[in-house]
Design a protein around this motif. Structure first.
Motif, PDB file in Angstrom:
ATOM      1  N   THR A 114       0.842  -1.210   0.000  1.00  0.00           N
ATOM      2  CA  THR A 114       0.000   0.000   0.000  1.00  0.00           C
ATOM      3  C   THR A 114       0.868   1.247   0.000  1.00  0.00           C
ATOM      4  O   THR A 114       0.575   2.222  -0.709  1.00  0.00           O
ATOM      5  N   GLU A 115       1.945   1.218   0.767  1.00  0.00           N
ATOM      6  CA  GLU A 115       2.835   2.377   0.811  1.00  0.00           C
ATOM      7  C   GLU A 115       3.539   2.603  -0.513  1.00  0.00           C
ATOM      8  O   GLU A 115       3.806   3.749  -0.902  1.00  0.00           O
ATOM      9  N   VAL A 116       3.834   1.534  -1.229  1.00  0.00           N
ATOM     10  CA  VAL A 116       4.423   1.694  -2.565  1.00  0.00           C
ATOM     11  C   VAL A 116       3.430   2.387  -3.489  1.00  0.00           C
ATOM     12  O   VAL A 116       3.774   3.341  -4.195  1.00  0.00           O
ATOM     13  N   GLY A 117       2.192   1.894  -3.481  1.00  0.00           N
ATOM     14  CA  GLY A 117       1.168   2.531  -4.309  1.00  0.00           C
ATOM     15  C   GLY A 117       0.977   3.993  -3.960  1.00  0.00           C
ATOM     16  O   GLY A 117       0.857   4.857  -4.839  1.00  0.00           O
ATOM     17  N   ALA A 118       0.986   4.291  -2.660  1.00  0.00           N
ATOM     18  CA  ALA A 118       0.806   5.675  -2.218  1.00  0.00           C
ATOM     19  C   ALA A 118       1.981   6.545  -2.650  1.00  0.00           C
ATOM     20  O   ALA A 118       1.802   7.688  -3.099  1.00  0.00           O
ATOM     21  N   SER A 119       3.193   6.031  -2.522  1.00  0.00           N
ATOM     22  CA  SER A 119       4.367   6.814  -2.894  1.00  0.00           C
ATOM     23  C   SER A 119       4.397   7.097  -4.392  1.00  0.00           C
ATOM     24  O   SER A 119       4.677   8.230  -4.819  1.00  0.00           O
ATOM     25  N   ILE A 120       4.106   6.092  -5.192  1.00  0.00           N
ATOM     26  CA  ILE A 120       4.073   6.309  -6.643  1.00  0.00           C
ATOM     27  C   ILE A 120       2.990   7.316  -6.993  1.00  0.00           C
ATOM     28  O   ILE A 120       3.167   8.166  -7.881  1.00  0.00           O
ATOM     29  N   ALA A 121       1.863   7.261  -6.276  1.00  0.00           N
ATOM     30  CA  ALA A 121       0.790   8.237  -6.512  1.00  0.00           C
ATOM     31  C   ALA A 121       1.246   9.651  -6.161  1.00  0.00           C
ATOM     32  O   ALA A 121       0.943  10.615  -6.877  1.00  0.00           O
ATOM     33  N   LYS A 178      -3.281 -16.658  -7.622  1.00  0.00           N
ATOM     34  CA  LYS A 178      -4.313 -15.638  -7.842  1.00  0.00           C
ATOM     35  C   LYS A 178      -4.647 -14.873  -6.567  1.00  0.00           C
ATOM     36  O   LYS A 178      -4.936 -13.667  -6.613  1.00  0.00           O
ATOM     37  N   THR A 179      -4.590 -15.555  -5.439  1.00  0.00           N
ATOM     38  CA  THR A 179      -4.914 -14.890  -4.180  1.00  0.00           C
ATOM     39  C   THR A 179      -3.847 -13.863  -3.824  1.00  0.00           C
ATOM     40  O   THR A 179      -4.157 -12.735  -3.411  1.00  0.00           O
ATOM     41  N   ASN A 180      -2.587 -14.248  -3.987  1.00  0.00           N
ATOM     42  CA  ASN A 180      -1.485 -13.325  -3.705  1.00  0.00           C
ATOM     43  C   ASN A 180      -1.506 -12.150  -4.666  1.00  0.00           C
ATOM     44  O   ASN A 180      -1.335 -10.995  -4.254  1.00  0.00           O
ATOM     45  N   VAL A 181      -1.700 -12.421  -5.950  1.00  0.00           N
ATOM     46  CA  VAL A 181      -1.765 -11.344  -6.943  1.00  0.00           C
ATOM     47  C   VAL A 181      -2.894 -10.384  -6.597  1.00  0.00           C
ATOM     48  O   VAL A 181      -2.729  -9.154  -6.656  1.00  0.00           O
ATOM     49  N   THR A 182      -4.011 -10.934  -6.218  1.00  0.00           N
ATOM     50  CA  THR A 182      -5.179 -10.093  -5.921  1.00  0.00           C
ATOM     51  C   THR A 182      -4.958  -9.247  -4.677  1.00  0.00           C
ATOM     52  O   THR A 182      -5.232  -8.038  -4.672  1.00  0.00           O
ATOM     53  N   SER A 183      -4.481  -9.854  -3.620  1.00  0.00           N
ATOM     54  CA  SER A 183      -4.304  -9.093  -2.376  1.00  0.00           C
ATOM     55  C   SER A 183      -3.251  -8.006  -2.553  1.00  0.00           C
ATOM     56  O   SER A 183      -3.397  -6.895  -2.040  1.00  0.00           O
ATOM     57  N   LYS A 184      -2.179  -8.313  -3.293  1.00  0.00           N
ATOM     58  CA  LYS A 184      -1.155  -7.304  -3.551  1.00  0.00           C
ATOM     59  C   LYS A 184      -1.719  -6.184  -4.416  1.00  0.00           C
ATOM     60  O   LYS A 184      -1.434  -4.993  -4.196  1.00  0.00           O
ATOM     61  N   SER A 185      -2.524  -6.531  -5.395  1.00  0.00           N
ATOM     62  CA  SER A 185      -3.105  -5.521  -6.283  1.00  0.00           C
ATOM     63  C   SER A 185      -4.051  -4.600  -5.532  1.00  0.00           C
ATOM     64  O   SER A 185      -4.050  -3.383  -5.728  1.00  0.00           O
ATOM     65  N   ILE A 186      -4.852  -5.198  -4.661  1.00  0.00           N
ATOM     66  CA  ILE A 186      -5.767  -4.390  -3.853  1.00  0.00           C
ATOM     67  C   ILE A 186      -4.986  -3.429  -2.973  1.00  0.00           C
ATOM     68  O   ILE A 186      -5.307  -2.240  -2.876  1.00  0.00           O
ATOM     69  N   ALA A 187      -3.944  -3.930  -2.348  1.00  0.00           N
ATOM     70  CA  ALA A 187      -3.130  -3.084  -1.472  1.00  0.00           C
ATOM     71  C   ALA A 187      -2.488  -1.941  -2.260  1.00  0.00           C
ATOM     72  O   ALA A 187      -2.470  -0.789  -1.807  1.00  0.00           O
ATOM     73  N   MET A 195      -2.611   4.027  -4.007  1.00  0.00           N
ATOM     74  CA  MET A 195      -2.714   5.050  -5.054  1.00  0.00           C
ATOM     75  C   MET A 195      -3.965   5.888  -4.893  1.00  0.00           C
ATOM     76  O   MET A 195      -3.915   7.130  -4.946  1.00  0.00           O
ATOM     77  N   GLN A 196      -5.080   5.220  -4.723  1.00  0.00           N
ATOM     78  CA  GLN A 196      -6.345   5.953  -4.679  1.00  0.00           C
ATOM     79  C   GLN A 196      -6.510   6.729  -3.382  1.00  0.00           C
ATOM     80  O   GLN A 196      -7.213   7.737  -3.351  1.00  0.00           O
ATOM     81  N   ARG A 197      -5.811   6.290  -2.332  1.00  0.00           N
ATOM     82  CA  ARG A 197      -5.780   7.070  -1.088  1.00  0.00           C
ATOM     83  C   ARG A 197      -5.165   8.435  -1.330  1.00  0.00           C
ATOM     84  O   ARG A 197      -5.543   9.429  -0.705  1.00  0.00           O
ATOM     85  N   GLU A 198      -4.198   8.502  -2.244  1.00  0.00           N
ATOM     86  CA  GLU A 198      -3.514   9.753  -2.557  1.00  0.00           C
ATOM     87  C   GLU A 198      -4.160  10.510  -3.702  1.00  0.00           C
ATOM     88  O   GLU A 198      -3.623  11.509  -4.173  1.00  0.00           O
ATOM     89  N   GLY A 199      -5.323  10.028  -4.180  1.00  0.00           N
ATOM     90  CA  GLY A 199      -6.056  10.777  -5.199  1.00  0.00           C
ATOM     91  C   GLY A 199      -5.617  10.513  -6.623  1.00  0.00           C
ATOM     92  O   GLY A 199      -5.890  11.326  -7.514  1.00  0.00           O
ATOM     93  N   LEU A 244      11.382   3.731   2.314  1.00  0.00           N
ATOM     94  CA  LEU A 244      10.437   2.694   1.918  1.00  0.00           C
ATOM     95  C   LEU A 244      11.155   1.563   1.188  1.00  0.00           C
ATOM     96  O   LEU A 244      10.874   0.377   1.431  1.00  0.00           O
ATOM     97  N   ALA A 245      12.079   1.898   0.315  1.00  0.00           N
ATOM     98  CA  ALA A 245      12.810   0.867  -0.434  1.00  0.00           C
ATOM     99  C   ALA A 245      13.589  -0.039   0.510  1.00  0.00           C
ATOM    100  O   ALA A 245      13.641  -1.265   0.316  1.00  0.00           O
ATOM    101  N   HIS A 246      14.217   0.536   1.528  1.00  0.00           N
ATOM    102  CA  HIS A 246      14.922  -0.279   2.518  1.00  0.00           C
ATOM    103  C   HIS A 246      13.962  -1.249   3.196  1.00  0.00           C
ATOM    104  O   HIS A 246      14.280  -2.432   3.376  1.00  0.00           O
ATOM    105  N   LYS A 247      12.801  -0.770   3.584  1.00  0.00           N
ATOM    106  CA  LYS A 247      11.813  -1.646   4.219  1.00  0.00           C
ATOM    107  C   LYS A 247      11.386  -2.764   3.274  1.00  0.00           C
ATOM    108  O   LYS A 247      11.226  -3.929   3.685  1.00  0.00           O
TER     109      LYS A 247
END
Length: 975
Positions: free
Chosen positions: A147-154, A190-199, A204-208, A395-398
């Motif tokens: 989720t933090e990766v998505g937010a940072s890219i956003a 599929k479960t891992n792909v889906t959960s990662k995609s949702i996160a 991203m969408q949290r950051e607009g 974030l990258a270190h984490k």
């Protein structure tokens, strides 16, 4: 495809039945102020001409690196054909900001800006940040990090005015031979792909920023690239709905904003032969809209890709894509023609007003949702800095600390525990560099790089080692870079593993392991996924137990390593390496140390230095600055060793004494008379360890033993004591071509024994106790401190750069010189201890003689902070550490602990005055200093050769450089 003879006509007439989308609160394009959003959309739509409405359907490609002619063409499309959006591609952030603002100025309805930024803007732009690829992230078990990766890219996207990121890839990569997805997928489950995609999308969408799942209906099991041809997905409808569409169902339920439709041939979903999915009404409308109930934006994959471009003419393809149910037409090859054909179809009734309104209003709703109702130009000031902040690195270190995946660990090979008996070789495989990996390995132990052109020669060389670490390094410049092991590499791996204990590290796709027929002879295998510097560093830290391995394979890597394989390894509490923010400190504030270092160098307080700061077991600041001498011939490196001077007291003599106390062999009340029989009957017989190591035993501060070896008339070394070459009875080397008589040790001991005590019992710092402790320790163990320290501490600590007599172990170029001694030895001292008393004892003193690096000093100090433990080994108990780290005579104005220096009790003293009273350390005459603080969990090391070329240079102390740096360290703590 001509409209009048369109094979889609029957299908598309059904579009008349489409009603205007009903935007409910569950729609992914609805803003919080839904009524204002609706009013804005209606006002814009109602004022638009037909050509303007049709223009909104197009998102054109723009490269900020394009020549002016292409840029002008893009501006023309915006100005004259009213395109609704731009997808920026290759270029740079500054150029893109400029072009973005220019393009937005040309339109009355702000452009919706998109980009492919799957792993960050660096996918397309220079001077921007790249996060790990999805396959790498797929190994992470903590989805908050995704989720933090998505937010940072956003956040990066918003900073450039980008509203939509065409990410993540939600394809399930079940085919290792997939030429275009591979590392872009979160994996095969599929479960891992889906959960990662949702996160990812939540971030991203949290950051607009709008996310976009791709490539519908699923590009994960293909062997051809849709950029070049039309790949076939030859699975049953049931299989596709069960597997490939699984992520889309879940993402849609979570509020997915948009879907990108791929150019695929899916016979079970579209009966027409070799018919692209992006043009299929059955797939886009029938499945995505109707069966999956998706009402967000639907976007074609690029219409210039061969997977669809070969199907028909430009313009015709755009019309077909719109008829299929897509809202946004991406990368149109001919916007004017496509616009003309869509308008023609509208005028002929093949496209209804309701159908056009359906898509255009969705686009406008999206524009409002991302704030384009209040458009502001992008500020170009500090754009590079904003896109490359320390937050990215943190974030990258984490991420990399959570990625490392150990898939085989026979007999708990990882982490390596026993450094005393380990003789380790590193062998490099692959076409890319493994330097960062090799350097990091050497922070923990001596690891030799071994190579040969011939396999048999290599095997012969490896016979000298009992542990082989192999790094397979392939380029991470692109997720499509090659990862396969060639036949020669496979053969060499088999043979090395057959004859040696091997830890194999894969710095590329885990699919590389598929080439190996057997992995039976590998003791351990670790997958790092990418050959980045951070990936290499963190992999090395896992090997030595500074970090735990936490990842799990996101794909299968052969029958022995199915998806989900991953063993958690143990943390041995060895020092790890990271960033200040990971341990509650501020990089900006900590980096102010750089200014003080530069000041010390500029004002010639020292030719060079090493500075290290660790907190909570993590090294967070390291600088190796300046040169060995003022001639500036050899730059200071992390592996260079410094004369530690009095740090020897707490890094060599004291831990050996603490060990004996811990074993109840002695205690702090043990007297010199009990320790040294020759002191019985002397004035020092009843002096206790506690008194003398607290510098409260009335000892003289020092005795210039070396002066007795100087002829009082010639002022040169007296031949009675010193010879220029080894001779009978003269075998103790004190410098180059200088040998002192062998019985000098007895003379020194007698001088100390017979020396007067001070009349008053007050605090007086003295070296003399550490001479006596040296004699005591060597007597009871029957060997030299040189060997005692190695065998009891340094070997097991991995302090392989810490030693007495460095010329026996290191090339001269790695040893930082100290003083040009013009009073006694008449030479530049390099590799020979500066302290005259230690020199007389052959360079091995209890008070001086030790050489080391900042990194090694930190290990020993961290061992103290760990309560006597390090690397999974217990050296002594916390209780013992506490006994020595106590000020017993503070009430008598004696600040010292037992051997350790402690913070000042008044204004003047060794520290910044900002440390806790539980802290401890020591300083050294050559310019060295180290300090540890249990309360703040801080280790600070400062090594310098300020006495080069003359010991009279004491500017470091006068300018308070060491304590001022310490003050900056404490100011950098985030309270």
């Amino acid at each position: 495809m001509k409209i009048k003879s369109s094979p889609f006509l029957g299908l598309f007439l059904a579009s008349f039945l489409i009603t205007q989308i009903s935007f409910s609160q569950t729609s992914p394009l609805i803003a919080e102020d839904v009524e204002q959003q609706r009013q804005w959309v209606d006002s814009i739509y109602d004022a638009m001409t037909l050509k303007e409405k049709v223009g909104q359907l197009f998102m054109i490609d723009v490269f900020s690196s394009d020549p002016p002619s292409k840029i002008e063409k893009a501006k023309e499309l915006v100005e004259q054909h009213y395109v609704g959006g731009v997808i920026f591609s290759k270029g740079g952030p500054k150029r893109q900001v400029k072009l973005h603002n220019e393009l937005q100025e040309l339109t009355k309805i702000p452009l919706l800006i998109g980009m492919d930024a799957e792993w960050g803007l660096a996918m397309r732009l220079d001077s921007t940040y790249a996060y790990p690829w999805n396959m790498t992230l797929g190994a992470i078990q903590d989805e908050n990090l995704i989720t933090e990766v998505g937010a940072s890219i956003a956040q990066h996207s918003k900073r450039l005015g980008v509203h939509m990121n065409f990410a993540p890839v939600v394809d399930i990569n079940t085919n290792p031979e997939n030429p275009i997805i591979g590392n872009r997928s979160f994996g095969e489950n599929k479960t891992n792909v889906t959960s990662k995609s949702i996160a990812f999308i939540k971030g991203m969408q949290r950051e607009g920023v709008l996310g976009s799942a791709k490539h519908f209906p699923g590009h994960g099991d293909t062997e051809r690239d849709s950029h070049k041809t039309l790949p076939v997905v030859d699975f049953s409808r049931d299989r596709i709905f069960r597997e490939e569409l699984f992520p889309y169902r879940e993402l849609i339920a979570e509020g997915l904003s948009s879907v990108m439709v791929a150019h695929l041939n899916v016979p079970s979903l579209e009966e027409r032969i070799e018919f692209p999915s992006s043009l299929s009404h059955e797939i886009v409308t029938g499945i995505l809209k109707e069966e999956l109930n998706f009402n967000g934006l639907i976007i074609t994959d690029a219409l210039n890709m061969k997977g669809v471009a070969n199907f028909d003419e430009p313009g015709e393809i755009d019309l077909a894509a719109f008829l299929a149910g897509n809202d946004i037409l991406l990368f149109s090859e001919d916007v004017p023609k496509a616009s003309e054909l869509i308008i023609e179809a509208y005028n002929k009734g093949l496209i209804t007003e309701a159908r056009l309104k359906h898509s255009v209003r969705k686009i406008l709703y999206a524009k409002y949702k991302v704030g384009l109702d209040k458009y502001e130009p992008v500020d170009p000031v500090y754009v590079i800095e904003d896109l490359n902040s320390i937050r990215n690195e943190v974030l990258a270190h984490k991420l990399y600390e959570n990625v490392m995946t150990v898939i085989k660990n026979d007999r708990s090979t990882l982490p390596i525990r026993d450094l005393e008996t380990s003789k380790i070789a590193y062998v490099h495989f692959g076409e890319d560099s493994g330097n960062a990996f090799f350097e990091q390995l050497n922070r923990y132990a001596q690891v030799d790089s071994v190579s040969a052109e011939n396999l048999n020669v290599l095997l012969d060389k490896l016979d000298a080692y009992n542990q082989v670490i192999i790094g397979y390094h392939q380029s991470s410049a692109s997720p499509w870079s090659g990862f396969k092991l060639n036949q020669k590499e496979q053969t060499w791996l088999y043979e090395i593993a057959r004859k040696n204990k091997v830890i194999l590290n894969i710095f590329t796709s885990p699919y590389a392991l598929l080439d190996l027929e057997t992995t039976a002879n590998f003791e351990a295998i670790q997958v790092a996924y990418q050959n980045t510097i951070l990936g290499q560093q963190k992999a090395a830290q896992v090997i030595f137990g500074a970090l735990e391995a936490k990842g799990k394979l996101p794909v299968s890597a052969g029958n022995n390593f199915p998806v989900g394989t991953g063993y958690r390894t143990r943390n041995l509490e060895r020092l790890s390496y990271g960033l200040p923010e990971q341990v509650g400190m501020n990089s900006y504030k900590l980096n102010k140390i750089d200014d003080l270092i530069q000041k010390a160098l500029d004002k010639k307080m020292t030719p060079g230095l090493q500075v290290l700061v660790a907190r909570k077991g993590k090294v967070i600041y390291e600088r190796n600055a300046g040169y060995h001498t003022y001639e500036k011939e050899i730059p200071v490196q992390a592996s260079d060793v410094y004369d530690l001077a009095s740090l020897t007291k707490i890094l060599a003599t004291l831990p050996l004494l603490m060990e004996l106390v811990d074993q109840d062999e002695i205690d702090l009340e043990t007297t010199l008379g009990e320790m040294l029989p020759s002191f019985r009957g002397s004035n020092k017989e009843q002096v206790t360890i506690l008194e003398m190591l607290s510098h409260y035993a009335r000892f003289k501060s020092w005795i210039p033993f070396h002066r007795m070896t100087i002829d009082k008339y010639t002022k040169r070394p007296d031949v009675k004591y010193i010879r220029s070459q080894q001779d009978r009875g003269y075998n103790v080397q004190i410098a180059e071509k200088m040998y002192v008589r062998n019985d000098i040790r007895d003379t020194v001991l007698k001088i100390i024994r017979d020396s007067e005590l001070e009349r008053r019992k007050t605090y007086k710092y003295s070296d003399l106790p550490f001479y006596l402790l040296k004699f005591y320790l060597e007597d009871i163990y029957g060997t030299s401190l040189e060997y005692l320290t190695q065998d009891h501490f340094y070997k097991s600590l991995g302090a392989h750069n810490t030693t007495y007599l460095p010329l026996k172990k290191f090339p001269k170029e790695r040893i930082v010189p100290t003083e040009n001694d013009k009073n006694w030895r008449n030479q530049l001292l390099q590799g020979y201890v500066h302290d005259e008393g230690a020199a007389l004892l052959g360079g091995i003193g209890g008070q001086a003689g030790l050489y080391s690096t900042a990194n090694d000093v930190a290990k020993i100090m961290q061992m103290y902070l760990n309560g006597g433990q390090y690397g999974g080994k217990i050296y002594f108990d916390q209780e013992t550490v506490d006994k020595f780290n106590t000020c017993y005579y503070c009430e008598d104005d004696v600040r010292r602990g037992v051997g350790f220096d402690k913070p000042q009790l008044s204004d003047a003293g060794p520290t910044c005055g900002c440390v806790s009273m539980t802290s401890f350390g020591h300083s050294g005459f050559t310019g060295t200093f180290t300090w540890a603080d249990p309360d703040e969990e801080i280790v600070y090391v400062f090594l310098a050769n300020r006495i080069h070329p003359s010991a009279g240079n004491n500017e470091i102390t006068r300018e308070s450089i060491r304590s001022n740096i310490q003050e900056l360290i404490y100011e950098a703590i985030e309270r």
